[in-house]
Design a protein around this motif. Structure first.
Motif, PDB file in Angstrom:
ATOM      1  N   VAL A  74       0.835  -1.203   0.000  1.00 54.46           N
ATOM      2  CA  VAL A  74       0.000   0.000   0.000  1.00 54.46           C
ATOM      3  C   VAL A  74       0.871   1.254   0.000  1.00 54.46           C
ATOM      4  N   THR A  75       1.970   1.211   0.747  1.00 56.50           N
ATOM      5  CA  THR A  75       2.878   2.357   0.768  1.00 56.50           C
ATOM      6  C   THR A  75       3.449   2.622  -0.609  1.00 56.50           C
ATOM      7  N   ALA A  76       3.833   1.541  -1.309  1.00 49.72           N
ATOM      8  CA  ALA A  76       4.395   1.707  -2.647  1.00 49.72           C
ATOM      9  C   ALA A  76       3.373   2.266  -3.616  1.00 49.72           C
ATOM     10  N   LEU A  77       2.094   1.922  -3.415  1.00 51.22           N
ATOM     11  CA  LEU A  77       1.052   2.405  -4.308  1.00 51.22           C
ATOM     12  C   LEU A  77       0.918   3.920  -4.238  1.00 51.22           C
ATOM     13  N   ARG A  78       1.204   4.495  -3.070  1.00 53.95           N
ATOM     14  CA  ARG A  78       1.111   5.944  -2.929  1.00 53.95           C
ATOM     15  C   ARG A  78       2.119   6.673  -3.808  1.00 53.95           C
ATOM     16  N   LEU A  79       3.181   5.976  -4.179  1.00 55.88           N
ATOM     17  CA  LEU A  79       4.241   6.604  -4.977  1.00 55.88           C
ATOM     18  C   LEU A  79       4.001   6.482  -6.476  1.00 55.88           C
ATOM     19  N   VAL A  80       2.884   5.821  -6.856  1.00 53.82           N
ATOM     20  CA  VAL A  80       2.607   5.610  -8.270  1.00 53.82           C
ATOM     21  C   VAL A  80       2.227   6.936  -8.930  1.00 53.82           C
ATOM     22  N   SER A  81       2.933   7.271  -9.994  1.00 52.10           N
ATOM     23  CA  SER A  81       2.636   8.504 -10.727  1.00 52.10           C
ATOM     24  C   SER A  81       2.111   8.224 -12.122  1.00 52.10           C
ATOM     25  N   GLN A  82       2.351   6.992 -12.620  1.00 54.99           N
ATOM     26  CA  GLN A  82       1.912   6.632 -13.963  1.00 54.99           C
ATOM     27  C   GLN A  82       1.331   5.229 -13.977  1.00 54.99           C
ATOM     28  N   ILE A  83       0.442   5.031 -14.933  1.00 49.53           N
ATOM     29  CA  ILE A  83      -0.145   3.718 -15.159  1.00 49.53           C
ATOM     30  C   ILE A  83       0.208   3.279 -16.573  1.00 49.53           C
ATOM     31  N   HIS A  84       0.730   2.072 -16.697  1.00 50.08           N
ATOM     32  CA  HIS A  84       1.132   1.552 -17.998  1.00 50.08           C
ATOM     33  C   HIS A  84       0.262   0.362 -18.370  1.00 50.08           C
ATOM     34  N   LEU A  85      -0.192   0.341 -19.614  1.00 51.01           N
ATOM     35  CA  LEU A  85      -1.014  -0.742 -20.131  1.00 51.01           C
ATOM     36  C   LEU A  85      -0.304  -1.398 -21.306  1.00 51.01           C
ATOM     37  N   GLY A  86      -0.552  -2.668 -21.508  1.00 51.07           N
ATOM     38  CA  GLY A  86       0.055  -3.345 -22.648  1.00 51.07           C
ATOM     39  C   GLY A  86      -0.421  -4.775 -22.767  1.00 51.07           C
ATOM     40  N   TYR A  87       0.025  -5.438 -23.819  1.00 50.94           N
ATOM     41  CA  TYR A  87      -0.296  -6.848 -24.008  1.00 50.94           C
ATOM     42  C   TYR A  87       0.884  -7.526 -24.688  1.00 50.94           C
TER      43      TYR A  87
END
Length: 255
Positions: A84-97
């Motif tokens: 949960v702590t690491a999730l707070r540091l998320v600034s971008q979301i990447h999608l792919g396949y």
């Protein structure tokens, strides 16, 4: 579809895997291999069940299918120590396949469960939508929806026949038990122990971060959950059938 046809589909999937590996065919063929393989597995399992109907079934089915297919892998990452702590540091979301390169023959079960994959990356955590999670989402969603439908019917029969409320306790506990496996409850409990008892925190955290434990949670818990829900479904369906027969034999019972 007969069992013979189901096994032929599984063999066809393995043949496609071999052709991709030996003749360096496009990796995108793994999509066809996965469709054939999991159709064969579904043909072996789903005839023992049935697809339900009604709002209670579909609400439960869709909710559980979306959870297990899209969110389950992300939840496993978030409940790891520091997740949960690491999730707070998320600034971008990447999608792919993408598609898995065929591994040695003995790893075919892993390959067919993981290729192709659609992924969502949040910081250091990755949620993968793969054939295995989609199939288990369908299976678990169907089992959960059927259980809820039968428990709802049992509740209506209980009220009409004046039966004690305790009749619903056992099947309801069965549904909760089956769902708790896929909700990663064992991991949450172990993590809580690690936080509460510092003297045993180190071995527990090592266990939670081990590949063996992750494999058990990712592959094993959904299977155990499906078995628990199937057993519970047989129990509650028999209870409903018994109550309906008693109501037919005693039409003057309380209503």
């Amino acid at each position: 579809m007969t069992k013979v046809k189901a096994f032929l589909l599984i063999l066809m999937s393995f043949a496609i895997f071999l052709f991709i590996s030996k003749f360096h065919l496009p990796l995108s063929l793994s999509l066809f291999s996965a469709l054939v393989f999991w159709t064969g597995i579904g043909a072996l399992l789903f005839p023992r069940l049935k697809w339900g109907g009604g709002k209670f079934y579909w609400i439960t089915f869709l909710a559980y299918f979306i959870y297990h297919s899209l969110i389950y892998a992300l939840v496993l990452g978030l409940i790891e120590p520091g997740g949960v702590t690491a999730l707070r540091l998320v600034s971008q979301i990447h999608l792919g396949y993408g598609f898995e390169v065929p591994p040695p023959l003995e790893y075919f079960p892993y390959w067919i469960s993981q290729s192709p994959a659609f992924w969502i990356i949040l910081g250091g955590y990755e949620a993968d939508v793969v054939p295995y999670t989609i199939f288990m989402g369908l299976l678990l969603g169907n089992l959960m929806g059927l259980n809820v439908s039968y428990i709802t019917r049992l509740g209506l029969l209980r009220r009409r026949m004046g039966i004690a409320r305790s009749l619903l306790v056992l099947p309801s506990v069965g549904v909760v038990s089956g769902a708790s496996c896929c909700l990663a409850l064992p991991t949450i409990i172990l993590y809580t122990f690690a936080l509460s008892i510092p003297s045993i925190a180190s071995p527990i955290l090592l266990l939670l971060s081990s590949p063996t434990y992750f494999t058990f949670v990712y592959y094993g818990l959904p299977v155990l959950s499906a078995l628990a829900l199937y057993v519970n479904l047989r129990l509650v369906s028999r209870m409903v059938l018994t109550c309906e027969r008693q109501r037919e034999l005693n039409p003057d019972s309380p209503s």
